[in-house]
Design a protein around this motif. Sequence first.
Motif, PDB file in Angstrom:
ATOM      1  N   ASP A 268       0.844  -1.180   0.000  1.00 55.61           N
ATOM      2  CA  ASP A 268       0.000   0.000   0.000  1.00 55.61           C
ATOM      3  C   ASP A 268       0.891   1.246   0.000  1.00 55.61           C
ATOM      4  OD1 ASP A 268       0.923   0.351   2.598  1.00 55.61           O
ATOM      5  OD2 ASP A 268      -0.872  -0.511   3.518  1.00 55.61           O
ATOM      6  N   LEU A 269       0.277   2.418   0.136  1.00 54.25           N
ATOM      7  CA  LEU A 269       1.042   3.665   0.065  1.00 54.25           C
ATOM      8  C   LEU A 269       2.048   3.774   1.202  1.00 54.25           C
ATOM      9  CD1 LEU A 269      -1.671   6.277  -0.989  1.00 54.25           C
ATOM     10  CD2 LEU A 269       0.139   5.289  -2.392  1.00 54.25           C
ATOM     11  N   HIS A 270       1.716   3.234   2.383  1.00 53.91           N
ATOM     12  CA  HIS A 270       2.656   3.280   3.500  1.00 53.91           C
ATOM     13  C   HIS A 270       3.940   2.531   3.152  1.00 53.91           C
ATOM     14  CE1 HIS A 270      -0.225   5.187   6.112  1.00 53.91           C
ATOM     15  NE2 HIS A 270      -1.121   4.222   5.899  1.00 53.91           N
ATOM     16  N   HIS A 271       3.806   1.380   2.503  1.00 53.17           N
ATOM     17  CA  HIS A 271       4.979   0.618   2.089  1.00 53.17           C
ATOM     18  C   HIS A 271       5.813   1.400   1.071  1.00 53.17           C
ATOM     19  CE1 HIS A 271       2.403  -2.963   3.360  1.00 53.17           C
ATOM     20  NE2 HIS A 271       3.446  -2.985   4.175  1.00 53.17           N
TER      21      HIS A 271
ATOM     22  N   ARG B   3       5.929   4.648   0.617  1.00 49.31           N
ATOM     23  CA  ARG B   3       6.569   5.800   1.269  1.00 49.31           C
ATOM     24  C   ARG B   3       7.764   5.348   2.105  1.00 49.31           C
ATOM     25  NH1 ARG B   3       3.551  10.179   0.186  1.00 49.31           N
ATOM     26  NH2 ARG B   3       1.282   9.908  -0.064  1.00 49.31           N
ATOM     27  N   ALA B   4       7.652   4.175   2.713  1.00 52.17           N
ATOM     28  CA  ALA B   4       8.761   3.647   3.500  1.00 52.17           C
ATOM     29  C   ALA B   4       9.967   3.368   2.613  1.00 52.17           C
ATOM     30  CB  ALA B   4       8.318   2.375   4.221  1.00 52.17           C
TER      31      ALA B   4
ATOM     32  N   LEU C 194       9.182   9.986   8.299  1.00 51.15           N
ATOM     33  CA  LEU C 194       7.824   9.444   8.107  1.00 51.15           C
ATOM     34  C   LEU C 194       6.944   9.628   9.338  1.00 51.15           C
ATOM     35  CD1 LEU C 194       8.836   6.098   6.366  1.00 51.15           C
ATOM     36  CD2 LEU C 194       7.669   8.028   5.278  1.00 51.15           C
TER      37      LEU C 194
ATOM     38  N   ILE D 214       7.073   7.987  12.154  1.00 50.45           N
ATOM     39  CA  ILE D 214       6.719   6.697  12.745  1.00 50.45           C
ATOM     40  C   ILE D 214       7.930   6.204  13.533  1.00 50.45           C
ATOM     41  CG2 ILE D 214       5.050   6.102  10.936  1.00 50.45           C
ATOM     42  CD1 ILE D 214       7.163   4.277   9.693  1.00 50.45           C
TER      43      ILE D 214
ATOM     44  N   LEU E  34       8.793   1.060  11.017  1.00 42.78           N
ATOM     45  CA  LEU E  34       9.388   1.103   9.683  1.00 42.78           C
ATOM     46  C   LEU E  34       9.991  -0.249   9.320  1.00 42.78           C
ATOM     47  CD1 LEU E  34      10.310   2.544   7.135  1.00 42.78           C
ATOM     48  CD2 LEU E  34      12.290   3.416   8.417  1.00 42.78           C
TER      49      LEU E  34
ATOM     50  N   GLN F  14       7.248  -2.627   8.307  1.00 44.31           N
ATOM     51  CA  GLN F  14       6.714  -2.370   6.967  1.00 44.31           C
ATOM     52  C   GLN F  14       7.652  -2.921   5.894  1.00 44.31           C
ATOM     53  OE1 GLN F  14       5.861   1.789   6.508  1.00 44.31           O
ATOM     54  NE2 GLN F  14       4.233   1.803   8.062  1.00 44.31           N
TER      55      GLN F  14
END
Length: 297
Positions: A2-5, A7-8, A25, A27, A32, A35
């Motif tokens: 997904d977008l979180h992945h 961005r990571a 990020l 977080i 991190l 992810q």
Amino acid sequence: MDLHHLRAVAALSEQLHFGRAARALHISQPALSKQLKQLEDELGGALFVRGRSGVAPTALGRQLAEDARALLRDVDQALARARRIARGEAGALRLGFGVATAALVARVVVRFRQRAPGVHVELQDMSTPAQLDALRSGALDLGFVRLPAPPDLASLEVVRDRLVAAAPRGRAAALEAAGPRALGEEPFVLLPRAVSVSFHDHVLRVCAHLGFRPRVAQEARDFATVLALVEAGIGVALLPASAMKGRAARVAPMRLPLPEAIFRVGAVWRRDRPDPAIATFRALVEAELARRPARGR
């Protein structure tokens, strides 16, 4: 994935350090790491190799980071556009109107473009039935139609107009002296019912109140052509007073002293469309009406 992945991966490829990437990020570092582990398990390969001073991307990590940055740019641009549309600052506003409201719509569009320069305004000259159909289908956002509006649409009265008789200058004086009923002896130029049911039927109702049914010599599909045919001497016509503004020198208007000649036009829109651009345009219409004397409506 997904977008979180994505961005990571993008953040870690830029920072090359788990702690700095996690802070960028907003977080935790364990979050991190989790992810990245989920994404590596999904892809079936390592994305980064840990070293003493940080991390380095693998070939898989470099390619995914490059693709992720491009995708994230598109996503961020799409979200920015969506937010502007939600605020009424972008998108499109589709408006329908007729001759009675052309001048009003033009003035309000000028102010709307100043208020919301990012919104593209589409204008369509349409009959009342065509506008109502387009509003219900979603092809129009707001229209200006004859009132009363159907109960499923919200409305605001903006104009009161009336039918007047248009006659060639050479016949106007004699018809004025004889009175409106004498129009029944004249050939008529008429807008076809197929062009505008509401206007065509209104003309017939007014003629019926005057005691005759018009003898149609010629039909024309717009008011400009109707006026040109009247000027040429083909016959007389009943037209909105607003359509006679700036008329040709050889066409004279004759007032019809009938309450039935009066008609109202209003702005109409769907109640289930809470669109900020529509709300902004309606507010500008109301402001424009407030500037005008009541008789000007």
